[in-house]
Write an enzyme that holds these catalytic residues in place. Structure first.
Site, PDB file in Angstrom:
ATOM      1  N   GLU A  34       0.875  -4.047  23.024  1.00 45.86           N
ATOM      2  CA  GLU A  34       1.318  -2.694  23.277  1.00 45.86           C
ATOM      3  C   GLU A  34       0.511  -2.029  24.408  1.00 45.86           C
ATOM      4  O   GLU A  34      -0.709  -2.197  24.414  1.00 45.86           O
ATOM      5  CB  GLU A  34       1.109  -1.904  21.973  1.00 45.86           C
ATOM      6  CG  GLU A  34       2.167  -0.886  21.723  1.00 45.86           C
ATOM      7  CD  GLU A  34       2.106  -0.374  20.297  1.00 45.86           C
ATOM      8  OE1 GLU A  34       2.343  -1.159  19.362  1.00 45.86           O
ATOM      9  OE2 GLU A  34       1.800   0.801  20.147  1.00 45.86           O
ATOM     10  N   ILE A  89       2.382   3.017   2.359  1.00 45.47           N
ATOM     11  CA  ILE A  89       3.628   3.028   3.138  1.00 45.47           C
ATOM     12  C   ILE A  89       4.599   1.977   2.590  1.00 45.47           C
ATOM     13  O   ILE A  89       5.802   2.256   2.432  1.00 45.47           O
ATOM     14  CB  ILE A  89       3.343   2.820   4.638  1.00 45.47           C
ATOM     15  CG1 ILE A  89       2.485   3.989   5.166  1.00 45.47           C
ATOM     16  CG2 ILE A  89       4.647   2.727   5.432  1.00 45.47           C
ATOM     17  CD1 ILE A  89       1.967   3.822   6.588  1.00 45.47           C
ATOM     18  N   GLY A 138       0.853  -1.198   0.000  1.00 46.18           N
ATOM     19  CA  GLY A 138       0.000   0.000   0.000  1.00 46.18           C
ATOM     20  C   GLY A 138       0.880   1.235   0.000  1.00 46.18           C
ATOM     21  O   GLY A 138       2.051   1.193  -0.387  1.00 46.18           O
ATOM     22  N   ARG A 173       1.718  -3.059  12.723  1.00 44.54           N
ATOM     23  CA  ARG A 173       0.980  -3.377  13.943  1.00 44.54           C
ATOM     24  C   ARG A 173       1.600  -4.621  14.571  1.00 44.54           C
ATOM     25  O   ARG A 173       1.881  -5.606  13.872  1.00 44.54           O
ATOM     26  CB  ARG A 173      -0.499  -3.647  13.641  1.00 44.54           C
ATOM     27  CG  ARG A 173      -1.330  -2.402  13.399  1.00 44.54           C
ATOM     28  CD  ARG A 173      -1.442  -1.525  14.655  1.00 44.54           C
ATOM     29  NE  ARG A 173      -2.289  -0.366  14.456  1.00 44.54           N
ATOM     30  CZ  ARG A 173      -1.866   0.845  14.070  1.00 44.54           C
ATOM     31  NH1 ARG A 173      -0.573   1.056  13.855  1.00 44.54           N
ATOM     32  NH2 ARG A 173      -2.714   1.845  13.922  1.00 44.54           N
ATOM     33  N   SER A 210       4.687  -8.749  -1.366  1.00 46.82           N
ATOM     34  CA  SER A 210       3.509  -9.615  -1.408  1.00 46.82           C
ATOM     35  C   SER A 210       2.323  -8.781  -0.944  1.00 46.82           C
ATOM     36  O   SER A 210       2.484  -7.833  -0.169  1.00 46.82           O
ATOM     37  CB  SER A 210       3.687 -10.838  -0.506  1.00 46.82           C
ATOM     38  OG  SER A 210       3.573 -10.458   0.827  1.00 46.82           O
ATOM     39  N   HIS A 245       6.700   2.928  19.188  1.00 47.11           N
ATOM     40  CA  HIS A 245       5.631   3.276  18.239  1.00 47.11           C
ATOM     41  C   HIS A 245       5.733   4.753  17.812  1.00 47.11           C
ATOM     42  O   HIS A 245       4.824   5.556  18.087  1.00 47.11           O
ATOM     43  CB  HIS A 245       4.254   2.959  18.830  1.00 47.11           C
ATOM     44  CG  HIS A 245       3.199   2.771  17.763  1.00 47.11           C
ATOM     45  ND1 HIS A 245       2.108   1.967  17.912  1.00 47.11           N
ATOM     46  CD2 HIS A 245       3.094   3.313  16.516  1.00 47.11           C
ATOM     47  CE1 HIS A 245       1.352   2.019  16.816  1.00 47.11           C
ATOM     48  NE2 HIS A 245       1.933   2.839  15.954  1.00 47.11           N
ATOM     49  N   ILE A 246       6.825   5.076  17.120  1.00 50.27           N
ATOM     50  CA  ILE A 246       7.060   6.470  16.706  1.00 50.27           C
ATOM     51  C   ILE A 246       7.097   6.620  15.188  1.00 50.27           C
ATOM     52  O   ILE A 246       7.661   7.574  14.666  1.00 50.27           O
ATOM     53  CB  ILE A 246       8.375   7.025  17.320  1.00 50.27           C
ATOM     54  CG1 ILE A 246       9.576   6.111  16.987  1.00 50.27           C
ATOM     55  CG2 ILE A 246       8.240   7.218  18.820  1.00 50.27           C
ATOM     56  CD1 ILE A 246      10.922   6.761  17.240  1.00 50.27           C
TER      57      ILE A 246
HETATM   58  C1  GLV Z   1      -0.131   4.746  13.803  1.00 53.09           C
HETATM   59  O1  GLV Z   1       0.211   3.659  14.153  1.00 53.09           O
HETATM   60  C2  GLV Z   1      -1.131   4.955  12.804  1.00 53.09           C
HETATM   61  O2  GLV Z   1      -1.872   4.012  12.484  1.00 53.09           O
HETATM   62  O3  GLV Z   1      -1.227   6.073  12.308  1.00 53.09           O
END
Ligand code: GLV
Length: 321
Positions: A267, A160, A158, A238, A178, A285-286
Site C-alpha cells: 500500500e 471486527i 476479534g 491488512r 478460525s 483503505h476506507i
Molecule cells: C486502519 O486500518 C486501522 O487500523 O484503524
C-alpha cells in the site's frame, strides 16, 4: 515533562475535537503538509517532543524511537499498529496506544459492502452503466452469486470479525471462524474450524486478523488454492495477510469468483494484475472512513496521549508499561 507543557507532535490534521483537547494541556506541533512516510521525516518532525500522535503511514521504528529520546507515548490513530515496533517501544519505555472499538461497526459495515459488491458485481455493473452499455433490463445481464444459505468464513474472531459475523444472519449466511484460540461460547454463535477447513468450505472468506510476523502471507498460494471454485476473498484488515501475487495467479486461472480488497500488500501501490480484473473490487483503505468514526478515533488517540502526559494509564494501550 515536569513544569512546562508537554510537546505533542501530531503527524496529520485531525477531525473532531482532538486537537482542541490536546491544545488545552500541551504544546501541539501539527503537520498540515504531506504524509510522513519515511523514518527520517518522522524523526525530523517528532524531534524532542514528549508524545506523538501518529497514523498508520508513519513508520515508528526502533531507529525513530532511538532518535526521539523524550518520547513517552505513541498514540496511533488506528486500531492496527503494525507500523510501530512494539518490542522497541517496550524496551525504550514508550507507551503505545491504538483506537479499538470506536471503528468496529464502520469497518464491519464496509466489509459487508465489499462482500455484496464482489458477489453481486457492483463495481463492474456501475462501470457498465457509465460506459453506456445499459440498454434495458435483461434476464442474463451481470449475474452475480447468491450468498444466502452459504458459509461465511471469518478469519480472526476479534471485535471486527465478530461484528462482521453478527451481520451474517441478516443475509442468511452461516458462519465459520478460525482464530488462534477457540472461545468457549463464541458470540455470535459460529462454528470453529481450522483455517484450512474454513478455506475449503466457505463461499466467502473475510480476513480480520492483525498483521504480525506470524500472519504475514497467512493466505499464501497453497491456502488460496484450498478455496472452492467460485469462492470469494474479502480483505479489510491488512494487505500483507495475503500473498497478492499468488492471489492474482489464482484469479487469472478463473478458480475464484473474485476478491474484494480494501487493503494492499504494498500500500498504496496495487498490483497491476488486480487493477485489470473485473472480478475484483478495489477500495482505497476506507474501512473506518465515516465522519463520525474518524472523529472518534482521533479523539480516542488524543485521550490516550493526554493520559500518558498527565502520568495516568491510557485508556487503550497496546504496549503497557
Ligand atoms: C486502519 O486500518 C486501522 O487500523 O484503524
Amino acid at each position: 515533562m515536569t513544569g512546562k507543557l508537554p510537546v505533542v507532535a501530531v503527524t496529520a490534521e485531525l477531525p473532531g475535537r482532538a486537537v482542541e483537547w490536546l491544545e488545552d494541556r500541551c504544546l501541539v506541533r501539527l503537520n498540515s503538509g504531506v504524509q510522513i512516510t519515511s523514518e527520517s521525516g518522522l524523526v525530523d518532525f517528532i524531534g524532542p517532543a514528549d508524545a506523538a500522535l501518529t497514523l498508520i503511514a508513519n513508520p515508528v521504528t526502533d531507529r525513530v524511537l532511538a532518535a526521539c529520546p523524550n518520547l513517552r507515548v505513541v498514540g496511533n490513530c488506528a486500531v492496527g499498529f503494525d507500523n510501530i515496533d512494539l518490542e522497541a517501544a517496550r524496551r525504550r519505555g514508550v507507551w503505545v496506544t491504538n483506537t479499538p472499538d470506536v471503528l468496529t461497526e464502520a469497518t464491519a459495515d464496509l466489509t459487508w459492502g465489499l462482500i455484496l459488491a464482489v458477489t453481486r458485481r457492483l463495481g463492474e455493473s456501475e462501470r457498465y452503466l457509465r460506459d453506456g452499455c445499459f440498454h434495458g433490463w435483461a434476464l442474463d445481464m451481470l449475474l452475480g452469486s447468491a450468498i444466502q444459505g452459504r458459509q461465511l468464513g471469518v478469519v480472526g474472531f476479534g471485535r471486527i470479525g465478530r461484528a462482521v459475523a453478527r451481520r451474517a444472519g441478516g443475509f442468511g449466511m452461516s458462519v465459520a471462524y478460525s482464530d488462534v484460540e477457540e472461545p468457549e461460547c463464541p458470540d455470535p454463535p459460529a462454528v470453529f474450524m481450522a483455517l484450512e477447513d474454513l478455506l475449503s468450505t466457505s463461499h466467502v472468506v473475510t480476513l480480520h486478523t492483525p498483521l504480525n510476523e506470524g500472519t504475514r502471507h497467512l493466505l499464501d498460494e497453497a491456502r488460496l488454492r484450498l478455496m472452492p471454485p467460485g469462492a470469494f476473498l474479502v480483505n479489510t484488515a491488512r494487505g500483507p495477510l495475503v500473498d497478492e501475487a499468488a492471489l492474482v495467479r489464482v484469479l487469472e486461472e478463473g478458480r475464484l469468483g473474485g476478491a474484494g480488497l480494501d487493503v494492499y500488500e504494498h500500500e498504496p501501490a496495487v498490483q497491476p494484475g488486480l487493477l485489470e480484473r473485473e472480478d475484483v473490487v478495489l477500495l482505497p483503505h476506507i474501512g473506518s472512513a465515516t465522519v463520525e468514526t474518524r472523529a472518534a478515533m482521533a479523539e480516542l488517540a488524543a485521550r490516550n496521549v493526554l493520559a500518558v502526559v498527565s502520568g495516568e494509564e491510557p485508556p487503550t494501550p497496546v504496549v503497557r508499561l
